[in-house]
Write a protein that holds these residues in place. Structure first.
Motif, PDB file in Angstrom:
ATOM      1  N   PRO A 120       0.951  -0.963  -0.026  1.00  0.00           N
ATOM      2  CA  PRO A 120      -0.282  -0.468  -0.528  1.00  0.00           C
ATOM      3  C   PRO A 120       1.134   0.993  -0.148  1.00  0.00           C
ATOM      4  O   PRO A 120       1.942   1.412   0.468  1.00  0.00           O
ATOM      5  CB  PRO A 120      -0.237  -0.106   1.304  1.00  0.00           C
ATOM      6  CG  PRO A 120      -0.606  -1.145   2.014  1.00  0.00           C
ATOM      7  CD  PRO A 120       0.773  -1.812   1.284  1.00  0.00           C
ATOM      8  N   VAL A 121       0.476   2.135  -0.391  1.00  0.00           N
ATOM      9  CA  VAL A 121       0.716   3.578  -0.694  1.00  0.00           C
ATOM     10  C   VAL A 121       1.039   4.534   0.474  1.00  0.00           C
ATOM     11  O   VAL A 121       0.293   4.246   1.068  1.00  0.00           O
ATOM     12  CB  VAL A 121       0.506   4.228  -1.464  1.00  0.00           C
ATOM     13  CG1 VAL A 121       0.820   5.791  -2.168  1.00  0.00           C
ATOM     14  CG2 VAL A 121       1.202   3.708  -3.268  1.00  0.00           C
ATOM     15  N   ARG A 122       2.469   4.662   0.917  1.00  0.00           N
ATOM     16  CA  ARG A 122       2.524   5.299   2.273  1.00  0.00           C
ATOM     17  C   ARG A 122       1.535   6.045   2.227  1.00  0.00           C
ATOM     18  O   ARG A 122       1.099   7.106   1.325  1.00  0.00           O
ATOM     19  CB  ARG A 122       3.399   5.333   2.910  1.00  0.00           C
ATOM     20  CG  ARG A 122       3.571   6.834   3.884  1.00  0.00           C
ATOM     21  CD  ARG A 122       4.990   6.797   4.330  1.00  0.00           C
ATOM     22  NE  ARG A 122       5.019   5.700   5.145  1.00  0.00           N
ATOM     23  CZ  ARG A 122       6.210   5.826   5.937  1.00  0.00           C
ATOM     24  NH1 ARG A 122       7.591   5.663   5.206  1.00  0.00           N
ATOM     25  NH2 ARG A 122       7.347   4.859   7.003  1.00  0.00           N
ATOM     26  N   GLY A 123       0.609   6.901   3.359  1.00  0.00           N
ATOM     27  CA  GLY A 123      -0.593   7.702   3.552  1.00  0.00           C
ATOM     28  C   GLY A 123      -1.470   7.591   3.173  1.00  0.00           C
ATOM     29  O   GLY A 123      -2.631   8.689   2.841  1.00  0.00           O
ATOM     30  N   CYS A 124      -1.728   6.852   2.707  1.00  0.00           N
ATOM     31  CA  CYS A 124      -2.631   6.630   1.393  1.00  0.00           C
ATOM     32  C   CYS A 124      -4.059   5.289   2.132  1.00  0.00           C
ATOM     33  O   CYS A 124      -3.649   4.602   1.931  1.00  0.00           O
ATOM     34  CB  CYS A 124      -2.619   5.142   0.013  1.00  0.00           C
ATOM     35  SG  CYS A 124      -4.108   5.673  -1.244  1.00  0.00           S
ATOM     36  N   ALA A 125      -5.347   5.998   3.065  1.00  0.00           N
ATOM     37  CA  ALA A 125      -6.585   5.530   3.249  1.00  0.00           C
ATOM     38  C   ALA A 125      -6.782   4.776   2.678  1.00  0.00           C
ATOM     39  O   ALA A 125      -7.191   3.531   2.726  1.00  0.00           O
ATOM     40  CB  ALA A 125      -7.483   6.447   4.090  1.00  0.00           C
ATOM     41  N   GLY A 126      -6.955   4.736   1.066  1.00  0.00           N
ATOM     42  CA  GLY A 126      -7.606   3.921  -0.055  1.00  0.00           C
ATOM     43  C   GLY A 126      -6.404   2.693  -0.025  1.00  0.00           C
ATOM     44  O   GLY A 126      -6.682   1.630  -0.129  1.00  0.00           O
ATOM     45  N   CYS A 127      -5.130   2.432  -0.371  1.00  0.00           N
ATOM     46  CA  CYS A 127      -4.666   1.269  -0.203  1.00  0.00           C
ATOM     47  C   CYS A 127      -4.504   0.764   1.241  1.00  0.00           C
ATOM     48  O   CYS A 127      -4.142  -0.900   1.359  1.00  0.00           O
ATOM     49  CB  CYS A 127      -3.111   2.403  -0.193  1.00  0.00           C
ATOM     50  SG  CYS A 127      -2.608   2.372  -2.509  1.00  0.00           S
ATOM     51  N   VAL A 128      -3.988   1.551   2.566  1.00  0.00           N
ATOM     52  CA  VAL A 128      -4.328   1.114   3.856  1.00  0.00           C
ATOM     53  C   VAL A 128      -5.783   0.466   3.346  1.00  0.00           C
ATOM     54  O   VAL A 128      -6.018  -1.026   3.953  1.00  0.00           O
ATOM     55  CB  VAL A 128      -4.468   2.246   4.779  1.00  0.00           C
ATOM     56  CG1 VAL A 128      -4.661   0.969   5.907  1.00  0.00           C
ATOM     57  CG2 VAL A 128      -3.235   2.626   5.113  1.00  0.00           C
ATOM     58  N   GLU A 129      -7.041   0.352   3.110  1.00  0.00           N
ATOM     59  CA  GLU A 129      -8.005  -0.477   3.419  1.00  0.00           C
ATOM     60  C   GLU A 129      -8.210  -1.312   2.229  1.00  0.00           C
ATOM     61  O   GLU A 129      -8.319  -2.795   3.259  1.00  0.00           O
ATOM     62  CB  GLU A 129      -9.149   0.444   2.758  1.00  0.00           C
ATOM     63  CG  GLU A 129     -11.089   0.205   3.458  1.00  0.00           C
ATOM     64  CD  GLU A 129     -11.096  -1.021   4.372  1.00  0.00           C
ATOM     65  OE1 GLU A 129     -11.820  -2.010   4.057  1.00  0.00           O
ATOM     66  OE2 GLU A 129     -10.469  -0.375   5.223  1.00  0.00           O
ATOM     67  N   LEU A 130      -7.778  -1.197   1.327  1.00  0.00           N
ATOM     68  CA  LEU A 130      -7.160  -2.470   0.316  1.00  0.00           C
ATOM     69  C   LEU A 130      -6.749  -3.152   0.380  1.00  0.00           C
ATOM     70  O   LEU A 130      -6.996  -4.959   0.479  1.00  0.00           O
ATOM     71  CB  LEU A 130      -7.293  -2.025  -0.898  1.00  0.00           C
ATOM     72  CG  LEU A 130      -7.769  -1.287  -1.763  1.00  0.00           C
ATOM     73  CD1 LEU A 130      -7.467  -0.504  -2.938  1.00  0.00           C
ATOM     74  CD2 LEU A 130      -8.921  -2.304  -2.450  1.00  0.00           C
ATOM     75  N   ALA A 131      -5.414  -3.314   1.560  1.00  0.00           N
ATOM     76  CA  ALA A 131      -4.928  -4.079   1.898  1.00  0.00           C
ATOM     77  C   ALA A 131      -5.486  -5.354   3.027  1.00  0.00           C
ATOM     78  O   ALA A 131      -4.413  -5.892   3.220  1.00  0.00           O
ATOM     79  CB  ALA A 131      -3.329  -3.083   2.892  1.00  0.00           C
ATOM     80  N   ASN A 132      -5.516  -4.406   4.148  1.00  0.00           N
ATOM     81  CA  ASN A 132      -6.825  -5.266   5.148  1.00  0.00           C
ATOM     82  C   ASN A 132      -7.776  -5.955   4.307  1.00  0.00           C
ATOM     83  O   ASN A 132      -8.020  -7.120   4.919  1.00  0.00           O
ATOM     84  CB  ASN A 132      -7.217  -4.290   5.934  1.00  0.00           C
ATOM     85  CG  ASN A 132      -6.709  -3.082   6.276  1.00  0.00           C
ATOM     86  OD1 ASN A 132      -5.545  -3.897   6.699  1.00  0.00           O
ATOM     87  ND2 ASN A 132      -6.585  -2.063   7.032  1.00  0.00           N
ATOM     88  N   VAL A 133      -8.395  -5.354   3.088  1.00  0.00           N
ATOM     89  CA  VAL A 133      -9.490  -6.850   2.567  1.00  0.00           C
ATOM     90  C   VAL A 133      -9.117  -7.614   2.304  1.00  0.00           C
ATOM     91  O   VAL A 133      -9.317  -8.850   2.629  1.00  0.00           O
ATOM     92  CB  VAL A 133     -10.269  -5.285   1.056  1.00  0.00           C
ATOM     93  CG1 VAL A 133     -10.970  -6.730   1.077  1.00  0.00           C
ATOM     94  CG2 VAL A 133     -11.626  -4.495   2.527  1.00  0.00           C
ATOM     95  N   ARG A 134      -7.571  -7.427   1.512  1.00  0.00           N
ATOM     96  CA  ARG A 134      -7.032  -8.650   1.054  1.00  0.00           C
ATOM     97  C   ARG A 134      -6.548  -9.935   1.709  1.00  0.00           C
ATOM     98  O   ARG A 134      -6.406 -10.911   1.456  1.00  0.00           O
ATOM     99  CB  ARG A 134      -5.586  -7.987   0.106  1.00  0.00           C
ATOM    100  CG  ARG A 134      -4.817  -8.391  -0.596  1.00  0.00           C
ATOM    101  CD  ARG A 134      -3.254  -8.159  -0.853  1.00  0.00           C
ATOM    102  NE  ARG A 134      -2.681  -7.899  -0.289  1.00  0.00           N
ATOM    103  CZ  ARG A 134      -1.560  -6.599  -0.343  1.00  0.00           C
ATOM    104  NH1 ARG A 134      -1.260  -6.424  -1.723  1.00  0.00           N
ATOM    105  NH2 ARG A 134      -0.944  -6.258   1.103  1.00  0.00           N
ATOM    106  N   ASP A 135      -5.843  -8.331   2.957  1.00  0.00           N
ATOM    107  CA  ASP A 135      -5.072  -9.776   4.090  1.00  0.00           C
ATOM    108  C   ASP A 135      -6.892 -11.063   4.249  1.00  0.00           C
ATOM    109  O   ASP A 135      -6.604 -11.986   4.617  1.00  0.00           O
ATOM    110  CB  ASP A 135      -4.788  -8.939   5.331  1.00  0.00           C
ATOM    111  CG  ASP A 135      -3.858  -8.598   4.796  1.00  0.00           C
ATOM    112  OD1 ASP A 135      -3.140  -8.705   3.669  1.00  0.00           O
ATOM    113  OD2 ASP A 135      -2.987  -8.000   5.879  1.00  0.00           O
ATOM    114  N   ARG A 136      -7.896 -10.227   4.709  1.00  0.00           N
ATOM    115  CA  ARG A 136      -8.914 -10.909   5.523  1.00  0.00           C
ATOM    116  C   ARG A 136      -9.470 -12.024   4.238  1.00  0.00           C
ATOM    117  O   ARG A 136      -9.635 -12.788   4.298  1.00  0.00           O
ATOM    118  CB  ARG A 136     -10.061 -10.002   5.884  1.00  0.00           C
ATOM    119  CG  ARG A 136     -10.188  -9.127   6.845  1.00  0.00           C
ATOM    120  CD  ARG A 136     -11.028  -8.141   7.472  1.00  0.00           C
ATOM    121  NE  ARG A 136     -11.637  -7.049   6.656  1.00  0.00           N
ATOM    122  CZ  ARG A 136     -11.079  -6.278   6.366  1.00  0.00           C
ATOM    123  NH1 ARG A 136     -10.635  -5.648   7.372  1.00  0.00           N
ATOM    124  NH2 ARG A 136     -12.289  -5.638   5.298  1.00  0.00           N
ATOM    125  N   ALA A 137      -9.670 -11.218   2.846  1.00  0.00           N
ATOM    126  CA  ALA A 137      -9.824 -12.301   2.041  1.00  0.00           C
ATOM    127  C   ALA A 137      -8.948 -13.762   1.526  1.00  0.00           C
ATOM    128  O   ALA A 137      -9.572 -14.746   1.498  1.00  0.00           O
ATOM    129  CB  ALA A 137      -9.800 -11.152   0.238  1.00  0.00           C
TER     130      ALA A 137
END
Length: 64
Positions: free
Chosen positions: A23-40
């Motif tokens: 995820p790109v540092r400081g990007c809330a969208g990237c952080v959320e996508l990384a979290n969704v990816r981890d749960r998936a």
């Protein structure tokens, strides 16, 4: 009479999958996508893992 192929096709050569994008540092969208990816991934939903990776790689164009 139809022309029917009776020989095998050439072998398919697969490569290893690319590593997950970070995820790109400081990007809330990237952080959320990384979290969704981890749960998936934890739930065995590899289609969603792949989708999240595509969106993360598209960061410069947005996450839509």
């Amino acid at each position: 009479m139809e022309n029917i192929k009776t020989t095998m096709s050439d072998p398919v050569h697969l490569t290893l999958p690319s590593p997950d994008p970070e995820p790109v540092r400081g990007c809330a969208g990237c952080v959320e996508l990384a979290n969704v990816r981890d749960r998936a991934r934890a739930g065995g939903d590899f289609t969603t893992v792949s989708d999240c990776n595509v969106f993360l790689r598209r960061h410069p164009q947005g996450h839509s």
